[in-house]
Motif scaffolding. Sequence first.
Motif, PDB file in Angstrom:
ATOM      1  N   LEU A 146       0.819  -1.216   0.000  1.00  0.00           N
ATOM      2  CA  LEU A 146       0.000   0.000   0.000  1.00  0.00           C
ATOM      3  C   LEU A 146       0.850   1.263   0.000  1.00  0.00           C
ATOM      4  O   LEU A 146       0.401   2.312  -0.467  1.00  0.00           O
ATOM      5  CB  LEU A 146      -0.914   0.015   1.232  1.00  0.00           C
ATOM      6  CG  LEU A 146      -1.955  -1.100   1.303  1.00  0.00           C
ATOM      7  CD1 LEU A 146      -2.707  -1.035   2.631  1.00  0.00           C
ATOM      8  CD2 LEU A 146      -2.933  -0.990   0.135  1.00  0.00           C
ATOM      9  N   GLY A 147       2.047   1.176   0.540  1.00  0.00           N
ATOM     10  CA  GLY A 147       2.903   2.341   0.591  1.00  0.00           C
ATOM     11  C   GLY A 147       3.885   2.262   1.738  1.00  0.00           C
ATOM     12  O   GLY A 147       3.984   1.249   2.437  1.00  0.00           O
ATOM     13  N   PRO A 186       4.003   5.019  -2.784  1.00  0.00           N
ATOM     14  CA  PRO A 186       3.346   6.126  -2.075  1.00  0.00           C
ATOM     15  C   PRO A 186       3.966   6.315  -0.691  1.00  0.00           C
ATOM     16  O   PRO A 186       4.208   5.358   0.030  1.00  0.00           O
ATOM     17  CB  PRO A 186       1.886   5.656  -1.973  1.00  0.00           C
ATOM     18  CG  PRO A 186       1.713   4.711  -3.122  1.00  0.00           C
ATOM     19  CD  PRO A 186       3.033   4.018  -3.286  1.00  0.00           C
ATOM     20  N   VAL A 187       4.224   7.572  -0.337  1.00  0.00           N
ATOM     21  CA  VAL A 187       4.906   7.885   0.925  1.00  0.00           C
ATOM     22  C   VAL A 187       4.000   8.735   1.808  1.00  0.00           C
ATOM     23  O   VAL A 187       3.354   9.677   1.344  1.00  0.00           O
ATOM     24  CB  VAL A 187       6.228   8.634   0.664  1.00  0.00           C
ATOM     25  CG1 VAL A 187       6.820   9.157   1.975  1.00  0.00           C
ATOM     26  CG2 VAL A 187       7.232   7.725  -0.026  1.00  0.00           C
ATOM     27  N   LEU A 188       3.950   8.381   3.085  1.00  0.00           N
ATOM     28  CA  LEU A 188       3.297   9.197   4.107  1.00  0.00           C
ATOM     29  C   LEU A 188       4.354   9.529   5.147  1.00  0.00           C
ATOM     30  O   LEU A 188       5.083   8.645   5.597  1.00  0.00           O
ATOM     31  CB  LEU A 188       2.133   8.434   4.740  1.00  0.00           C
ATOM     32  CG  LEU A 188       1.283   9.142   5.805  1.00  0.00           C
ATOM     33  CD1 LEU A 188      -0.138   8.562   5.811  1.00  0.00           C
ATOM     34  CD2 LEU A 188       1.882   9.020   7.206  1.00  0.00           C
ATOM     35  N   ALA A 365       2.477   3.848  12.236  1.00  0.00           N
ATOM     36  CA  ALA A 365       2.633   4.547  10.956  1.00  0.00           C
ATOM     37  C   ALA A 365       2.018   3.736   9.820  1.00  0.00           C
ATOM     38  O   ALA A 365       1.251   4.254   8.999  1.00  0.00           O
ATOM     39  CB  ALA A 365       4.106   4.815  10.685  1.00  0.00           C
ATOM     40  N   ALA A 366       2.346   2.448   9.771  1.00  0.00           N
ATOM     41  CA  ALA A 366       1.802   1.596   8.716  1.00  0.00           C
ATOM     42  C   ALA A 366       0.283   1.483   8.825  1.00  0.00           C
ATOM     43  O   ALA A 366      -0.413   1.371   7.811  1.00  0.00           O
ATOM     44  CB  ALA A 366       2.443   0.209   8.784  1.00  0.00           C
ATOM     45  N   THR A 367      -0.234   1.546  10.044  1.00  0.00           N
ATOM     46  CA  THR A 367      -1.681   1.469  10.248  1.00  0.00           C
ATOM     47  C   THR A 367      -2.384   2.651   9.601  1.00  0.00           C
ATOM     48  O   THR A 367      -3.538   2.538   9.169  1.00  0.00           O
ATOM     49  CB  THR A 367      -2.009   1.415  11.755  1.00  0.00           C
ATOM     50  OG1 THR A 367      -1.372   0.255  12.315  1.00  0.00           O
ATOM     51  CG2 THR A 367      -3.503   1.310  12.005  1.00  0.00           C
ATOM     52  N   ASN A 372      -6.318   4.385   5.490  1.00  0.00           N
ATOM     53  CA  ASN A 372      -6.614   5.083   4.235  1.00  0.00           C
ATOM     54  C   ASN A 372      -7.124   4.125   3.172  1.00  0.00           C
ATOM     55  O   ASN A 372      -8.030   4.461   2.392  1.00  0.00           O
ATOM     56  CB  ASN A 372      -5.355   5.800   3.734  1.00  0.00           C
ATOM     57  CG  ASN A 372      -4.951   6.965   4.616  1.00  0.00           C
ATOM     58  OD1 ASN A 372      -5.755   7.467   5.391  1.00  0.00           O
ATOM     59  ND2 ASN A 372      -3.699   7.382   4.513  1.00  0.00           N
ATOM     60  N   PHE A 373      -6.562   2.921   3.135  1.00  0.00           N
ATOM     61  CA  PHE A 373      -6.989   1.926   2.162  1.00  0.00           C
ATOM     62  C   PHE A 373      -8.434   1.500   2.407  1.00  0.00           C
ATOM     63  O   PHE A 373      -9.257   1.477   1.482  1.00  0.00           O
ATOM     64  CB  PHE A 373      -6.067   0.702   2.227  1.00  0.00           C
ATOM     65  CG  PHE A 373      -6.545  -0.467   1.407  1.00  0.00           C
ATOM     66  CD1 PHE A 373      -6.500  -0.415   0.016  1.00  0.00           C
ATOM     67  CD2 PHE A 373      -7.048  -1.603   2.010  1.00  0.00           C
ATOM     68  CE1 PHE A 373      -6.951  -1.500  -0.738  1.00  0.00           C
ATOM     69  CE2 PHE A 373      -7.494  -2.669   1.268  1.00  0.00           C
ATOM     70  CZ  PHE A 373      -7.453  -2.618  -0.113  1.00  0.00           C
TER      71      PHE A 373
END
Length: 377
Positions: A146-147, A186-188, A365-367, A372-373
């Motif tokens: 997912l990113g 994709p980066v957050l 962070a990954a959550t 978002n997904f």
Amino acid sequence: MSSRRPLSTVELRKENRNRVYRYLIAQWEPVTKQDLAFRLSMSLPTLTQNLNELTDMGLLDRSVTTDSTGGRRPRLIIPLPNARFALGIELTASDLHMVAINLRQETLACQKVVIPFSNTAAYGNHLSQLIEQFLDEHQLDREKLLGVAMTLPGIIGPDQTTIEYAPTIGVHSSTPCQFTHAIRYPVLLDNDATCGGFGVWWNRTDQPSMAYLSLSRGVGGAMLVDGKLYDGVNHRAAEFGHICLNPNGLLCKCGRKGCLEAYCSTARLSDDLDISLDEFFQRLEEGNGEYKALWDTYLENLANAVTIIHTILDCPVVIGGLLSQYLPPYQDQLENLIRGLVSQSEEASFITFSPSSSHSVCIGAATRLLYNFVKQL
């Protein structure tokens, strides 16, 4: 009074599909279509359409059948945790932690790399290479990624392209991020405590609103209001570490005096004494008088801060970070201190402690990417 406009057919289909999937991943248990239709109060044709779409996305397994009381054996609907995954990376001054989690927030792989942080393109190239090696070594399917969600111990700009302030990694004024461009996913990018708090909230379905106070070498936090992360107007909400406890008090790294971080950083109990947290609490339990006096003062300052947070926000306060694993034996002492600070009509039992690990921030962070997904399905 304005009313909500009617949903279009496309919007209604998306809302129903999202409702079906959110129910399935809240339970993570096989269910028949008939049972699911009953629990969601949804017609079978509408449910079937949604299940077909989710299956086509690779999110469900509907190949398994169960016992029948007569007639055809009903198929089970099974959500697939590994249908997607996300990477969470915690960047610190001296190293980074990297974790891959699936849709059930289960850890698929993790790694720690000693690498000094640098807001440069060269650091970004190295980071990109580490990500690719990590995916290869653990045989993680890039098509399901997912990113990449990354955290820093500082204030990140609202557009997630600038570091506004992060003194522990050498950033003292607004600076464009130079290390994200080489990453091809994709980066957050966000604050470490904000992400840690979001990860805790994800598992607390009974608490739509909460404040999260992170006690580590840095002190920060997060605010969740009605199930949404509140960032503030300038993306600086929940900087609890800079609540002023004493205007003429200890000097904080931010340059001001009396900040909570100056009093409740874990460095007060470890780095400043040239010992580890484990050693501090071991000696505390052994009856070391000097450490007991220090700990009593620490808890008094923490009680003041927690009371301020709760007075302003009026919601449960969850304490996380490195220190949270040591706090449960002292909950009664902390609540007694809080009880002396709140009005008699209030309860002091609004605090809980979040289990912490070296990967908590990465998982949080990954959550964010998982959330978002699911939201956009």
